[in-house]
Design an enzyme around this catalytic site. Structure first.
Site, PDB file in Angstrom:
ATOM      1  N   CYS A 234      -7.493  20.492 -66.078  1.00 18.73           N
ATOM      2  CA  CYS A 234      -8.817  19.917 -66.300  1.00 18.73           C
ATOM      3  C   CYS A 234      -8.893  19.512 -67.770  1.00 18.73           C
ATOM      4  O   CYS A 234      -8.063  19.896 -68.575  1.00 18.73           O
ATOM      5  CB  CYS A 234      -9.885  20.950 -65.988  1.00 18.73           C
TER       6      CYS A 234
ATOM      7  N   ARG B 245      -5.867  13.861 -66.918  1.00 18.00           N
ATOM      8  CA  ARG B 245      -5.448  15.242 -66.601  1.00 18.00           C
ATOM      9  C   ARG B 245      -6.040  15.716 -65.287  1.00 18.00           C
ATOM     10  O   ARG B 245      -5.564  16.650 -64.686  1.00 18.00           O
ATOM     11  CB  ARG B 245      -5.922  16.198 -67.706  1.00 18.00           C
TER      12      ARG B 245
ATOM     13  N   TRP C 245     -10.010  18.963 -61.997  1.00 14.69           N
ATOM     14  CA  TRP C 245      -9.044  18.760 -60.904  1.00 14.69           C
ATOM     15  C   TRP C 245      -9.105  20.043 -60.132  1.00 14.69           C
ATOM     16  O   TRP C 245      -8.736  21.094 -60.640  1.00 14.69           O
ATOM     17  CB  TRP C 245      -7.659  18.508 -61.482  1.00 14.69           C
TER      18      TRP C 245
ATOM     19  N   ASN D 127     -10.756  25.459 -68.482  1.00 13.38           N
ATOM     20  CA  ASN D 127      -9.513  24.911 -67.944  1.00 13.38           C
ATOM     21  C   ASN D 127      -8.585  26.088 -67.721  1.00 13.38           C
ATOM     22  O   ASN D 127      -8.315  26.848 -68.637  1.00 13.38           O
ATOM     23  CB  ASN D 127      -8.881  23.926 -68.938  1.00 13.38           C
ATOM     24  N   GLY D 128      -8.119  26.282 -66.478  1.00  9.21           N
ATOM     25  CA  GLY D 128      -7.211  27.393 -66.183  1.00  9.21           C
ATOM     26  C   GLY D 128      -7.626  28.053 -64.877  1.00  9.21           C
ATOM     27  O   GLY D 128      -8.232  27.427 -64.021  1.00  9.21           O
TER      28      GLY D 128
ATOM     29  N   GLU E 250      15.529  11.813 -59.257  1.00  9.13           N
ATOM     30  CA  GLU E 250      14.391  11.362 -60.081  1.00  9.13           C
ATOM     31  C   GLU E 250      13.817  10.074 -59.530  1.00  9.13           C
ATOM     32  O   GLU E 250      12.603   9.890 -59.466  1.00  9.13           O
ATOM     33  CB  GLU E 250      14.847  11.212 -61.531  1.00  9.13           C
TER      34      GLU E 250
ATOM     35  N   LYS F 136       9.868   9.353 -58.218  1.00 10.45           N
ATOM     36  CA  LYS F 136       8.969   8.271 -58.669  1.00 10.45           C
ATOM     37  C   LYS F 136       8.325   7.571 -57.472  1.00 10.45           C
ATOM     38  O   LYS F 136       7.124   7.330 -57.445  1.00 10.45           O
ATOM     39  CB  LYS F 136       9.744   7.241 -59.501  1.00 10.45           C
TER      40      LYS F 136
ATOM     41  N   GLU G 294       5.777   9.797 -55.859  1.00  6.87           N
ATOM     42  CA  GLU G 294       4.597  10.055 -56.690  1.00  6.87           C
ATOM     43  C   GLU G 294       3.638   8.894 -56.754  1.00  6.87           C
ATOM     44  O   GLU G 294       2.436   9.049 -56.658  1.00  6.87           O
ATOM     45  CB  GLU G 294       5.062  10.297 -58.117  1.00  6.87           C
TER      46      GLU G 294
ATOM     47  N   HIS H 175      27.142  14.770 -43.974  1.00  6.73           N
ATOM     48  CA  HIS H 175      26.734  16.146 -43.612  1.00  6.73           C
ATOM     49  C   HIS H 175      25.301  16.186 -43.093  1.00  6.73           C
ATOM     50  O   HIS H 175      24.664  17.241 -43.099  1.00  6.73           O
ATOM     51  CB  HIS H 175      26.918  17.068 -44.815  1.00  6.73           C
TER      52      HIS H 175
ATOM     53  N   LYS I 194      -1.490  15.337 -64.622  1.00  6.43           N
ATOM     54  CA  LYS I 194      -0.422  15.112 -65.589  1.00  6.43           C
ATOM     55  C   LYS I 194       0.198  16.417 -66.052  1.00  6.43           C
ATOM     56  O   LYS I 194       1.385  16.509 -66.237  1.00  6.43           O
ATOM     57  CB  LYS I 194      -0.974  14.356 -66.805  1.00  6.43           C
TER      58      LYS I 194
HETATM   59  C1  AGP Z   1       6.959  13.701 -62.869  1.00  9.72           C
HETATM   60  O1  AGP Z   1       6.736  12.315 -62.790  1.00  9.72           O
HETATM   61  C2  AGP Z   1       5.685  14.470 -62.654  1.00  9.72           C
HETATM   62  N1  AGP Z   1       4.673  14.090 -63.566  1.00  9.72           N
HETATM   63  C3  AGP Z   1       5.937  15.970 -62.643  1.00  9.72           C
HETATM   64  O2  AGP Z   1       6.983  16.261 -61.739  1.00  9.72           O
HETATM   65  C4  AGP Z   1       6.324  16.540 -64.013  1.00  9.72           C
HETATM   66  O3  AGP Z   1       7.611  16.113 -64.373  1.00  9.72           O
HETATM   67  C5  AGP Z   1       6.311  18.067 -63.913  1.00  9.72           C
HETATM   68  O4  AGP Z   1       4.996  18.483 -63.560  1.00  9.72           O
HETATM   69  C6  AGP Z   1       6.733  18.750 -65.222  1.00  9.72           C
HETATM   70  O5  AGP Z   1       5.841  18.387 -66.229  1.00  9.72           O
HETATM   71  P1  AGP Z   1       6.252  18.720 -67.760  1.00  9.72           P
HETATM   72  O6  AGP Z   1       7.467  17.902 -68.077  1.00  9.72           O
HETATM   73  O7  AGP Z   1       5.064  18.321 -68.561  1.00  9.72           O
HETATM   74  O8  AGP Z   1       6.545  20.195 -67.826  1.00  9.72           O
END
Ligand code: AGP
Length: 611
Positions: A2, A27, A77, A103-104, A484, A488, A491, A507, A606
């Site tokens: 948040c 965030r 969030w 936040n937390g 990776e 993407k 996501e 496999h 984020k």
């Molecule tokens: C990746 O595109 C995502 N945003 C997510 O997987 C991110 O890499 C992960 O939450 C780790 O975040 P950080 O690198 O800030 O620790």
């Protein structure tokens, strides 16, 4: 996840808080709220579901004009409770004299709630946060001051929190506290701003004070007082200069932060190498590791932890460090690392990778080994973040702020830094030392060359915009890159995409292949290319469609794959960097075609600051 902002000073506080919340909206954003107390000690509370603009509209349409030099705000969030006005922050006590943004996670909120209900308190939200103002209210009945009631409350909370409280009891002050969730104070000429992220402060000042765990702060219009409530000591801490500038926080003309950050690839590589590599004589200088250089000489095992993209960068780092520095490496998901009961010797080091430096699982991994007496290193982008401060030493990515939820330049900077660490640890003994240093010098230019292909990548991506399943395959250095790339597409385009080691096709995954299940094959020049050709032929033989990423000049690939995206020739060790840019753009344009919120994909945030 948040965003929290508080402001107190001479200026109207509400516009500053709203701007701060807008800067933090990346965030978390399913609801938002602002509380103010005016000069007649009259409080106003504005909360709405949706983004910050909905709250701004509410404030602007308020019958009673909002005039106040103190305010707090929050973008949420959801962790506890659905997005709703009742669950939006600020949360209050029943008499609405205490307002809290948080936040937390308060892990013991149920028992506190039960205790207060037993004392006659009524709750209106489903949030854990609501117990904070209610508990302050409870302690205030016996405490000598609001500050004392606040400290008593903090003593009962378990979990992670960054809190800012505002009260009609002392309307000329803000009360804040931190435990395992970032909190920073900006000291501007005419106001002080308390926030969960420097991004909310940047437009007003670069002078900041980072608050540490178990510290509470009383902020008035001119000053701040830090108190460690665990040790009951006063803390003296001056401001330090933020190293971001607000220009970096704008979209600089791009339609989205993600596209801006993808196009920053050349600058990102440059920033990650600036002042760190020299060609003649060849040298890698990592100032952040200097103070532990003697300990590093005895490291015979490295455990890398991270989440998501950072974990995949770690997998590239495993190949780099083992091949260049000949040190055994094991990469673990931070969220799994904490459950393992694995042996650690004093010659093992832990390396945490994190863009935000606030990821709860990665923090938990570092906390787990706190008493092991082992070296804890970090590869972090967010300067001064929790993970950066928890490690004994580390190397900053210097990629500048990454605002899009999907990590793009973060991955690139992490892999470059991991390559520098591998070269640094090799002490120049590797035969790859000189050639890779030379290639690192050329890489920003190659990334710029690649970005000129954007229209081609977009055209090809749009041919696959309606596919709901995708396989990404690669071998050796390109296997983590495939993982990776799949992340993407998951996501930002919400596509079911799987990254797989190409050697695994027989496999199992081959059974999925048909015309509706395309594959992106990483088929750049490498010793494994012939085998990847075979994978592509197996897929084509089953009517699968294949998009290949290949090295410029490879004409054969066009007879094998349906579509080919070329990237400049580079060392095998750096191919994940350029391939990542291709796959980021590939995912971006499919997402754009689907009209989704690319910078803020649904259900994601984020910085995942809860486990
Ligand atoms: C990746 O595109 C995502 N945003 C997510 O997987 C991110 O890499 C992960 O939450 C780790 O975040 P950080 O690198 O800030 O620790």
């Amino acid at each position: 996840m948040c965003g929290i902002v508080g402001c107190i000073g001479k200026k109207q506080a509400c516009p500053i808080v709203l701007d701060g919340l807008r800067a933090l909206e990346y965030r978390g954003y399913d609801s938002a709220g602002v509380a103010v107390i005016d000069s007649n000690n009259s409080a106003q509370l504005f909360k709405q579901v949706g983004g910050v603009e909905n709250v701004a509209r509410l404030i602007n349409s308020s019958k009673k004009p909002v005039k106040s030099t103190v305010a707090i705000g929050h973008t949420r969030w959801a962790t506890h409770g659905q997005p709703s006005i009742e669950n939006a922050h600020p949360q209050t006590n029943q008499s609405k004299t205490i307002f809290v943004v948080h936040n937390g996670i308060i892990e013991n909120y149920s028992e506190i709630r039960e205790k207060l209900i037993g004392q006659g308190y009524k709750f209106i939200s489903e949030t854990d946060t609501e117990v904070i103002p209610q508990l302050i209210d409870y302690h205030l009945k016996k405490a000598k001051s609001f500050e004392q009631a606040f400290i008593k409350t903090l003593g009962e909370l378990r979990g992670a929190y960054a809190i800012v409280a505002l009260t009609t009891e002392e309307p000329d002050k803000l009360f804040a506290a931190r435990l395992s969730s970032p909190l920073v104070i900006g000291v501007a000429d005419e106001e002080l701003i308390v926030a969960s992220d420097p991004a909310a402060i940047l437009a007003h000042t670069k002078q900041v004070v980072y608050i540490k765990d178990y510290e509470m702060v009383v902020v008035d219009s001119k000053s701040y007082k830090i108190h460690n409530y665990l040790k009951d000591t006063t803390v003296k801490r001056g401001t330090e200069e933020l190293d971001f500038d607000s220009e970096e926080f704008s979209k600089a003309g791009y339609p989205t932060y993600m596209l801006k950050e993808i196009f920053e690839a050349p600058a990102t590589i440059k920033s990650a190498t600036l002042g760190r590599i020299r060609l003649d004589p060849p040298l890698v200088k990592l100032g952040g590791l200097e103070r532990v250089s003697s300990q590093l000489k005895f490291i015979d095992r490295l455990v890398i932890v991270g989440c998501g993209t950072s974990f995949y960068a770690g997998l590239v780092g495993e190949y780099l460090i083992e091949e260049i520095a000949k040190i055994p490496v094991e990469v673990q998901l931070a969220s799994e690392f904490k459950y393992r009961d694995e042996p650690f010797s004093r010659s093992t080091a832990l390396l945490a990778i994190s863009q935000s430096g606030e990821t709860a699982d990665t923090i938990a991994a570092l906390k787990k080994v706190e008493d092991y007496g082992i070296l804890r290193l970090g590869v972090v982008n967010n300067v001064g973040s929790t993970i950066a401060r928890m490690t004994d030493a580390g190397v900053y990515c210097h990629a500048g702020p990454e605002r899009a939820v999907a990590s793009t330049k973060a991955f690139i900077s992490q892999v470059v830094v991991l390559a520098e660490i591998a070269l640094y640890l090799s002490n120049g003994t590797s035969k790859l030392y000189k050639p890779l240093l030379s290639e690192l010098e050329l890489l920003p230019g190659k990334a710029a060359e690649l970005l000129k292909q954007t229209e081609t990548i977009k055209r090809i991506a749009l041919k696959y915009k309606d596919d709901r399943d995708f396989l990404f395959i690669g071998r050796h250095y390109l296997y983590p890159a495939a993982l990776e790339g799949a992340l993407k597409l998951k996501e930002v385009a919400y596509t079911h995409a799987e990254g797989y080691a190409a050697g695994e096709m027989k496999h199992g995954p081959l059974a999925m292949i048909d015309p509706s299940f395309p594959t992106l094959a990483l088929a750049t020049d490498s010793p494994q290319l012939e085998k990847t050709y075979s994978n592509i032929q197996e897929i084509k033989a089953r009517n699968g469609r294949v998009v290949a990423i290949a090295t410029e000049g490879n004409k054969h690939i066009e007879s094998v794959a349906d579509d080919v995206i070329y990237m400049p020739q580079t060392a095998e060790q750096f191919q994940p960097i350029l391939a990542a840019t291709v796959m980021q753009l590939f995912a971006y344009y499919i997402a754009e075609a689907r009209g989704v919120n690319i910078d803020q994909p649904r259900n994601l945030a984020k910085s995942v600051t809860v486990e």
